[in-house]
Design a protein around this motif. Structure first.
Motif, PDB file in Angstrom:
ATOM      1  N   UNK A  94       0.858  -1.181   0.000  1.00 22.03           N
ATOM      2  CA  UNK A  94       0.000   0.000   0.000  1.00 22.03           C
ATOM      3  C   UNK A  94       0.892   1.228   0.000  1.00 22.03           C
ATOM      4  N   UNK A  95       0.487   2.244  -0.780  1.00 22.95           N
ATOM      5  CA  UNK A  95       1.328   3.428  -0.933  1.00 22.95           C
ATOM      6  C   UNK A  95       0.499   4.686  -0.760  1.00 22.95           C
ATOM      7  N   UNK A  96       1.026   5.632   0.009  1.00 21.33           N
ATOM      8  CA  UNK A  96       0.464   6.974   0.138  1.00 21.33           C
ATOM      9  C   UNK A  96       1.454   7.937  -0.517  1.00 21.33           C
ATOM     10  N   UNK A  97       0.970   8.864  -1.331  1.00 22.49           N
ATOM     11  CA  UNK A  97       1.877   9.763  -2.047  1.00 22.49           C
ATOM     12  C   UNK A  97       1.389  11.197  -1.954  1.00 22.49           C
ATOM     13  N   UNK A  98       2.356  12.121  -1.947  1.00 19.50           N
ATOM     14  CA  UNK A  98       2.101  13.559  -1.894  1.00 19.50           C
ATOM     15  C   UNK A  98       2.863  14.212  -3.032  1.00 19.50           C
ATOM     16  N   UNK A  99       2.148  14.988  -3.870  1.00 23.78           N
ATOM     17  CA  UNK A  99       2.752  15.603  -5.054  1.00 23.78           C
ATOM     18  C   UNK A  99       3.009  17.086  -4.811  1.00 23.78           C
ATOM     19  N   UNK A 100       4.224  17.523  -5.197  1.00 22.15           N
ATOM     20  CA  UNK A 100       4.564  18.942  -5.381  1.00 22.15           C
ATOM     21  C   UNK A 100       4.435  19.798  -4.124  1.00 22.15           C
ATOM     22  N   UNK A 101       4.369  19.210  -2.945  1.00 18.41           N
ATOM     23  CA  UNK A 101       4.308  19.994  -1.729  1.00 18.41           C
ATOM     24  C   UNK A 101       5.174  19.332  -0.663  1.00 18.41           C
ATOM     25  N   UNK A 102       5.583  20.142   0.295  1.00 19.09           N
ATOM     26  CA  UNK A 102       6.376  19.626   1.410  1.00 19.09           C
ATOM     27  C   UNK A 102       5.450  19.395   2.586  1.00 19.09           C
ATOM     28  N   UNK A 103       5.374  18.147   3.055  1.00 25.14           N
ATOM     29  CA  UNK A 103       4.482  17.804   4.153  1.00 25.14           C
ATOM     30  C   UNK A 103       5.241  17.443   5.417  1.00 25.14           C
ATOM     31  N   UNK A 104       4.534  17.558   6.536  1.00 23.39           N
ATOM     32  CA  UNK A 104       5.109  17.230   7.831  1.00 23.39           C
ATOM     33  C   UNK A 104       4.131  16.381   8.637  1.00 23.39           C
ATOM     34  N   UNK A 105       4.687  15.608   9.530  1.00 20.94           N
ATOM     35  CA  UNK A 105       3.907  14.793  10.468  1.00 20.94           C
ATOM     36  C   UNK A 105       2.934  13.869   9.731  1.00 20.94           C
ATOM     37  N   UNK A 106       3.482  12.966   8.943  1.00 19.20           N
ATOM     38  CA  UNK A 106       2.659  11.953   8.269  1.00 19.20           C
ATOM     39  C   UNK A 106       2.122  10.965   9.308  1.00 19.20           C
ATOM     40  N   UNK A 107       0.815  10.748   9.284  1.00 18.61           N
ATOM     41  CA  UNK A 107       0.164   9.834  10.226  1.00 18.61           C
ATOM     42  C   UNK A 107      -0.569   8.753   9.441  1.00 18.61           C
ATOM     43  N   UNK A 108      -0.155   7.485   9.536  1.00 20.85           N
ATOM     44  CA  UNK A 108      -0.836   6.422   8.798  1.00 20.85           C
ATOM     45  C   UNK A 108      -2.165   6.067   9.442  1.00 20.85           C
ATOM     46  N   UNK A 109      -3.040   5.384   8.719  1.00 18.42           N
ATOM     47  CA  UNK A 109      -4.314   4.953   9.297  1.00 18.42           C
ATOM     48  C   UNK A 109      -4.129   3.689  10.133  1.00 18.42           C
ATOM     49  N   UNK A 110      -5.187   3.283  10.801  1.00 17.27           N
ATOM     50  CA  UNK A 110      -5.189   1.995  11.497  1.00 17.27           C
ATOM     51  C   UNK A 110      -5.525   0.918  10.468  1.00 17.27           C
ATOM     52  N   UNK A 111      -4.652  -0.094  10.332  1.00 14.33           N
ATOM     53  CA  UNK A 111      -4.845  -1.117   9.320  1.00 14.33           C
ATOM     54  C   UNK A 111      -5.751  -2.249   9.788  1.00 14.33           C
ATOM     55  N   UNK A 112      -6.105  -2.284  11.052  1.00 12.51           N
ATOM     56  CA  UNK A 112      -7.062  -3.262  11.544  1.00 12.51           C
ATOM     57  C   UNK A 112      -6.579  -4.692  11.370  1.00 12.51           C
ATOM     58  N   UNK A 113      -7.373  -5.489  10.610  1.00 16.89           N
ATOM     59  CA  UNK A 113      -7.077  -6.912  10.424  1.00 16.89           C
ATOM     60  C   UNK A 113      -5.926  -7.149   9.458  1.00 16.89           C
ATOM     61  N   UNK A 114      -5.374  -6.105   8.861  1.00 18.66           N
ATOM     62  CA  UNK A 114      -4.242  -6.250   7.950  1.00 18.66           C
ATOM     63  C   UNK A 114      -2.952  -6.054   8.737  1.00 18.66           C
ATOM     64  N   UNK A 115      -2.102  -7.048   8.700  1.00 14.33           N
ATOM     65  CA  UNK A 115      -0.855  -7.028   9.451  1.00 14.33           C
ATOM     66  C   UNK A 115       0.224  -6.310   8.663  1.00 14.33           C
ATOM     67  N   UNK A 116       0.945  -5.386   9.319  1.00  9.10           N
ATOM     68  CA  UNK A 116       2.030  -4.642   8.676  1.00  9.10           C
ATOM     69  C   UNK A 116       3.294  -5.487   8.732  1.00  9.10           C
TER      70      UNK A 116
END
Length: 546
Positions: free
Chosen positions: A1-23
């Protein structure tokens, strides 16, 4: 799974809760940058490797990040986990340690939407290289090979085995029609490290592998399709500008619209200009067109130029619109430029009220025309015209000269072939008249001749030879203007032609028609626009101008 941010500088990335999906791994942060026409494009990605722990349907909430002091969230995802089957995820006849796959980045698409097709290698052995031997036939797609794509190694677990995964090739594809599309296999030569002491001596072993065919379902665009739909499918943005906000009714306004998007550029038609009836607009010209590659997509840019002729003074606001289909939101969207600066049109020296202007526009001639008047006014105007007096006086002068010549006798006759002069019989007191010859008038400048074969143009039009037709029209138009201005047709440009015609006080309607034909020919010959539907109207305009 991939989260992407275009053309901006971001801070404090917070992932979601994946629940029954193991990381299993992540987040793995990847930064990619590119420079296109001096502009930087940056993409930041956070990647996770997930594993399902049970069967069912699971929702993954949005991730969040802070950009310019504001919180931005990703979209929601629904994951459906089904029971595993033996060999699931492995292509047929695949080696458990090494195999190839080809895949689309989407399961469904729309005509004109950009999709990515890629070749991936899955391996548990060491590879020293890979060569693309054969690609499938991309029939039914407009294709562009991508040279900027992520070649970093990722890891994926299939049937409880962990593979190193690398993308070998990517192709940007644009479906041309709806229906079930299918791409055939691709062939790749892999160089496998044989390992051990003998492996270093023998070198890598070449293995030829083939991918399985892959399909894509292309859906038709949703109904109803808006009347002003441009044909663009994807994500689009634009800028709109005018060259001058203060002009007269004798001037032309140039409206420039720059479109940029990630759909099929060949399907995009010009935006619609919503103009009042007192403004005339010519067919838009494509000033420039290009395709370029960003971090992960093929983008295209088109610049349209419209020539607008105002016929009535006043203040106007232009409100152009561009309608495209957004596959992400599954709806048609309309780009409306903010109200452009108020155009202030003042009356020019050739301004006529609208009713008179409409009458003048129907008559295309080189000389200025006068409005239609009554019979008495026409008669008085005719009696005052130089043409009437020329027609009246020429016969009278000719008759007077005839009688004068008849009553005169030559004073001397030169004998042909001899130098003697024989005296003529004269009356006793006849006077001798000496007529001095005047120098011959200087010849008028010779203007360039041109030919106009209407039948030849009709034959080209009937046989569908669009380019040859517009080439002949362009030559005829230039020759016609050259004959009126005395300038070589080869030296003429549109700007020079209009300047010379204005200097000779040509009818504004004539100049407008010349400009329209000129721009139409340039679009057909140099911008690659298929203007076969406009050939008949162009021929009609040409006949009036010539």
């Amino acid at each position: 799974m991939e989260f992407s941010l275009d053309s901006d500088e971001g801070r404090r990335f917070t992932p979601p809760a994946f629940g029954a999906l193991k990381v299993l791994s992540g987040p793995n942060m990847v930064n990619a940058a590119s420079f296109i026409n001096g502009r930087a494009s940056v993409r930041t990605s956070w990647q996770y490797e997930l594993e399902a722990t049970r069967i069912g349907t699971f929702n993954i909430g949005p991730a969040s990040i802070t950009v310019n002091g504001k919180t931005v969230k990703s979209n929601l995802l629904e994951i459906k986990v089904v029971a595993a089957r033996q060999g699931k995820g492995l292509p047929k006849n695949a080696n458990e340690n090494l195999f190839l796959t080809s895949e689309f980045d989407k399961k469904t698409a729309f005509p004109g939407q950009q999709v990515t097709w890629r070749i991936k290698v899955y391996t548990q052995v060491s590879l020293e290289g890979a060569d693309i031997v054969e690609l499938p036939d991309f029939g039914g797609f407009y294709s562009r090979e991508k040279r900027r794509f992520n070649t970093s190694i990722e890891y994926q677990t299939i049937n409880k085995k962990k593979y190193a995964v690398k993308t070998l090739h990517e192709e940007a594809l644009f479906p041309q029609q709806s229906g079930s599309m299918r791409l055939g296999p691709a062939k790749v030569r892999l160089l496998v490290d044989q390992g051990g002491a003998m492996g270093a001596f023998l070198g890598p072993r070449a293995v030829l592998m083939t991918t399985e065919p892959v399909g894509l379902e292309v859906k038709p665009l949703p109904e109803p399709i808006p009347q002003q739909f441009s044909g663009a499918v994807g994500r689009y943005e634009w800028t709109v500008s005018v060259d001058s906000a203060k002009v007269t009714t004798d001037d032309a306004i140039t409206v420039t619209i720059q479109m940029k998007g990630n759909g099929d550029g060949k399907r995009v038609s010009a935006p619609t200009l919503n103009l009042p009836e007192t403004m005339e607009v010519f067919a838009p010209r494509i000033a420039s067109e290009e395709e370029y590659e960003t971090v992960d997509q093929i983008q295209h840019r088109k610049i349209f130029e419209y020539v607008v002729l105002p016929h009535e003074p006043g203040a106007y606001n232009l409100a152009p619109q561009f309608v495209f289909f957004d596959p992400d939101s599954m709806r048609y969207r309309t780009l409306s430029a903010p109200a452009l600066d108020s155009l202030r049109i003042t009356a020019g020296k050739n301004y006529q009220p609208l009713s008179a202007a409409d009458t003048a526009a129907q008559t295309i001639a080189f000389d200025d025309q006068t409005p239609e008047t009554g019979f008495t006014e026409k008669l008085v105007s005719w009696l005052k015209s130089p043409l009437f007096w020329a027609i009246f006086l020429i016969p009278v002068a000719a008759l007077a000269f005839f009688f004068y010549y008849r009553n005169q006798r030559p004073a001397a006759t030169v004998l042909a072939g001899s130098g003697e002069v024989k005296k003529a019989e004269t009356q006793p007191h006849a006077a001798t008249t000496v007529v001095k010859s005047e120098p011959a008038p200087a010849p008028l400048p010779v203007v360039q001749e041109f030919t106009f074969s209407e039948n030849h143009l009709k034959q080209l039009m009937a046989s569908g030879q669009t380019r040859a037709f517009y080439d002949e029209v362009f030559k005829t138009l230039k020759s016609s203007i050259a004959s009126k201005t005395g300038v070589s047709a080869a030296q003429l440009t549109s700007e020079l032609a209009i300047k010379l015609l204005n200097q000779r006080q040509a009818n504004p309607a004539y100049i407008q028609s010349v400009l329209f034909i000129w721009q139409t020919c340039e679009q057909a010959l140099f911008a690659g626009q298929p203007l076969s539907a406009q050939m008949e109207s162009t021929l009609g305009q040409l006949k009036q101008v010539v």
